[in-house]
Design a protein around this motif. Structure first.
Motif, short mmCIF file in Angstrom:
data_model
loop_
_atom_site.label_atom_id
_atom_site.label_comp_id
_atom_site.label_asym_id
_atom_site.label_seq_id
_atom_site.Cartn_x
_atom_site.Cartn_y
_atom_site.Cartn_z
N THR A 1 0.86 -1.19 0.00
CA THR A 1 0.00 0.00 0.00
C THR A 1 0.89 1.24 0.00
OG1 THR A 1 -0.13 0.18 2.41
CG2 THR A 1 -1.72 -1.28 1.34
N SER A 2 0.28 2.40 0.11
CA SER A 2 1.05 3.66 0.12
C SER A 2 1.36 4.16 1.53
CB SER A 2 0.26 4.74 -0.64
OG SER A 2 0.12 4.40 -1.99
N TRP A 3 0.98 3.38 2.55
CA TRP A 3 1.31 3.80 3.92
C TRP A 3 2.81 3.85 4.10
CZ3 TRP A 3 -2.33 5.78 6.88
CH2 TRP A 3 -3.67 5.40 6.69
N GLY A 4 3.28 4.92 4.72
CA GLY A 4 4.71 5.08 4.97
C GLY A 4 5.44 5.82 3.87
N ARG A 5 4.80 5.99 2.72
CA ARG A 5 5.42 6.71 1.62
C ARG A 5 4.61 7.96 1.25
NH1 ARG A 5 4.74 4.13 -2.64
NH2 ARG A 5 3.50 2.38 -1.90
N GLU A 6 3.39 7.77 0.84
CA GLU A 6 2.53 8.88 0.45
C GLU A 6 1.44 9.17 1.49
OE1 GLU A 6 0.89 8.13 -3.38
OE2 GLU A 6 2.73 7.25 -4.16
N ILE A 7 1.18 8.21 2.35
CA ILE A 7 0.08 8.31 3.30
C ILE A 7 0.60 8.00 4.71
CG2 ILE A 7 -2.18 7.37 3.97
CD1 ILE A 7 -2.63 6.66 1.06
N GLY A 8 0.09 8.74 5.68
CA GLY A 8 0.43 8.47 7.07
C GLY A 8 1.82 8.94 7.45
N TRP A 9 2.36 8.33 8.49
CA TRP A 9 3.69 8.70 8.95
C TRP A 9 4.72 8.21 7.94
CZ3 TRP A 9 -0.35 9.08 11.83
CH2 TRP A 9 -0.35 9.94 12.92
N VAL A 10 5.69 9.06 7.63
CA VAL A 10 6.67 8.75 6.59
C VAL A 10 7.80 7.91 7.18
CG1 VAL A 10 8.20 9.73 4.86
CG2 VAL A 10 6.10 10.93 5.50
N TYR A 11 8.15 6.85 6.48
CA TYR A 11 9.25 5.99 6.91
C TYR A 11 10.56 6.52 6.34
CZ TYR A 11 5.46 2.70 7.91
OH TYR A 11 4.32 2.12 8.39
N GLY A 12 11.65 5.99 6.86
CA GLY A 12 12.97 6.35 6.34
C GLY A 12 13.80 7.20 7.27
N SER A 13 13.30 7.44 8.49
CA SER A 13 14.05 8.23 9.44
C SER A 13 13.63 7.84 10.85
CB SER A 13 13.83 9.73 9.25
OG SER A 13 14.38 10.47 10.32
N SER B 1 13.62 9.94 13.17
CA SER B 1 12.84 11.11 13.59
C SER B 1 11.64 11.23 12.66
CB SER B 1 13.70 12.38 13.55
OG SER B 1 14.78 12.29 14.45
N GLU B 2 10.78 10.20 12.73
CA GLU B 2 9.66 10.14 11.79
C GLU B 2 8.67 11.27 12.00
OE1 GLU B 2 8.25 8.68 15.49
OE2 GLU B 2 10.04 8.12 14.35
N ASP B 3 8.64 11.85 13.19
CA ASP B 3 7.70 12.95 13.42
C ASP B 3 8.12 14.20 12.65
OD1 ASP B 3 9.97 13.19 14.93
OD2 ASP B 3 8.95 13.48 16.84
N ILE B 4 9.40 14.56 12.73
CA ILE B 4 9.89 15.72 11.97
C ILE B 4 9.73 15.49 10.48
CG2 ILE B 4 11.90 17.14 11.45
CD1 ILE B 4 10.87 17.66 14.20
N LEU B 5 10.06 14.28 10.02
CA LEU B 5 9.95 13.96 8.60
C LEU B 5 8.50 14.03 8.13
CD1 LEU B 5 11.22 13.00 5.99
CD2 LEU B 5 11.08 10.65 6.83
#
Length: 401
Positions: A126-138, A140-144
């Motif tokens: 799905t698009s969760w973590g990339r385009e939707i919702g909290w963004v993955y890859g850090s 510090s996901e809140d700042i991202l």
């Protein structure tokens, strides 16, 4: 976005986790732009924001041109959000603005649905973590995530209520606090080196230029480590090398102070892991930070005697600050001995009052580590750490000669 005050049980924020100054000063600066940054759990988001939609948009995906409807189809939303019918229909009503499209049901009947959505496997394909919702890859996901939201064109607002609307927990010990700082530094450095860099978001999306600069103030925090380290070593080096870098005090004159930060800097012990990960030499493991709570005796009373005291263990993260604390004390002692022995003469350009003030201020900044050098039990720095820190200090003193 809203922000409230974290737990006030520990006065003066001895561990630097409450970030009071950052919120009151830096946060208010953000509030005058696109809004305060998203930091932590004390926040409300509109569902359209979570779905990655820009403002004033009524479709998450390109709608089908049937009967003039702008509402996306179930199949299209399924690709983005997953195949849970209740979530897709609810999201469809929010996106289209038709709040009555889904009938109101008893919230207790949705508990099992919520458990299914919160499962780790639900977001697969799905698009969760990339385009939707909290963004993955850090880490510090809140700042991202906040950067993504602002880059989509949204604005946020800070809300401080009295009394506070929410209370949070924070680490209350040395090891957990430094683990928290290391995670923050790693996460911010990951953002800075990724395609979610604020500069790229400002160029390619709707992140305002001044908001971009404000985010860079946060994201470059790990890069300050080598400069802060050199800054902290300057005063002791001058005292040990018998030189001055500040103007001498004279009648009617002043000298500018030089100090480190009482907030623990990212430092070599915090920033090294994120540097190594970025160049592919190491993998960063997410370390969960334990939030300590007050202990009560059998009578229900709480022991406040040791509240706010640093605790230590044999972790390598304590070696650099312990070495700096020892170095300040050694530099002040050597400088004072030279003054008493008459070894410092003006014609030789030896250190003056400014260098002593600089080192003394840094001793106060590192006071928890100074007390840890003579503390006992969990409140004392282990001998293995003190030995390694002492070797570093000895090498630095020999270099100053």
């Amino acid at each position: 976005m809203t922000r409230s005050t974290v737990d006030k049980a520990l006065q003066d924020d001895p561990f630097g986790n409450q970030a009071e100054v950052k919120y009151k000063k830096l946060g208010c600066g953000f509030a005058g732009l696109q809004g305060i940054y998203y930091n932590g759990t004390i926040c409300f988001h509109r569902r359209k924001v979570i779905y990655g939609m820009p403002p004033n948009c009524t479709t998450l995906v390109k709608p089908r041109r049937t009967k003039g409807s702008r509402s996306p189809s179930w199949e299209e939303l399924q690709v983005k959000l997953g195949n849970l019918k209740e979530l897709v229909e609810s999201a469809r009503s929010i996106i289209s603005g038709d709040m009555l499209a889904v009938p109101i049901v008893d919230l207790s009947s949705r508990i099992e649905v919520a458990k299914e959505v919160s499962a780790c496997s639900y977001e697969a394909r799905t698009s969760w973590g990339r385009e939707i919702g909290w963004v993955y890859g850090s880490m510090s996901e809140d700042i991202l995530t906040g950067q993504r939201i602002h880059a989509a064109g949204w604005k946020s607002a800070a809300l401080n209520t009295n009394p506070p609307a929410f209370l949070g927990s924070a680490p209350t010990g040395g090891p957990t606090s430094l683990t928290q700082y290391k995670r923050w530094a790693t996460g911010l450095f990951e953002i800075l080196m990724s395609r979610n860099n604020p500069i790229l978001l400002s160029i390619c999306k709707r992140l305002q230029f001044r908001q971009c600069l404000a985010y860079l103030v946060l994201d470059v925090w790990p890069l300050r480590a080598p400069f802060e380290l050199c800054y902290s070593l300057l005063g002791p080096y001058r005292l040990l090398a018998n030189h001055s870098f500040l103007p001498k005090l004279a009648p009617g004159g002043t000298t500018k102070g030089c100090s480190g930060s009482s907030h623990p800097p990212p430092g070599s012990s915090h920033s090294s892991p994120c540097y190594l990960k970025t160049v592919g030499l190491s993998e960063t493991v997410f370390e969960v930070t334990r939030k300590d709570k007050s202990s009560c005796d059998g009578n229900g009373s709480t022991d406040e005697a040791d509240k706010g005291r640093f605790t230590f263990d044999s972790s390598p993260v304590f070696i650099p600050p312990a070495a700096l604390a020892i170095l300040k004390i050694v530099a002040i002692a050597v400088g004072a001995w030279r003054v008493v022995a008459g070894a410092v003469e003006d014609k030789r350009g030896g250190p003056g009052v400014g260098e002593f003030v600089c080192c003394s201020w840094l001793v106060l900044c590192f006071w928890p580590f100074v007390t840890g050098l003579v503390g006992r039990g969990s409140y004392g720095i282990p001998w293995s750490v003190k030995l390694k820190a002492g070797l570093l200090v000895a090498a630095f003193v020999n270099f100053c000669r």
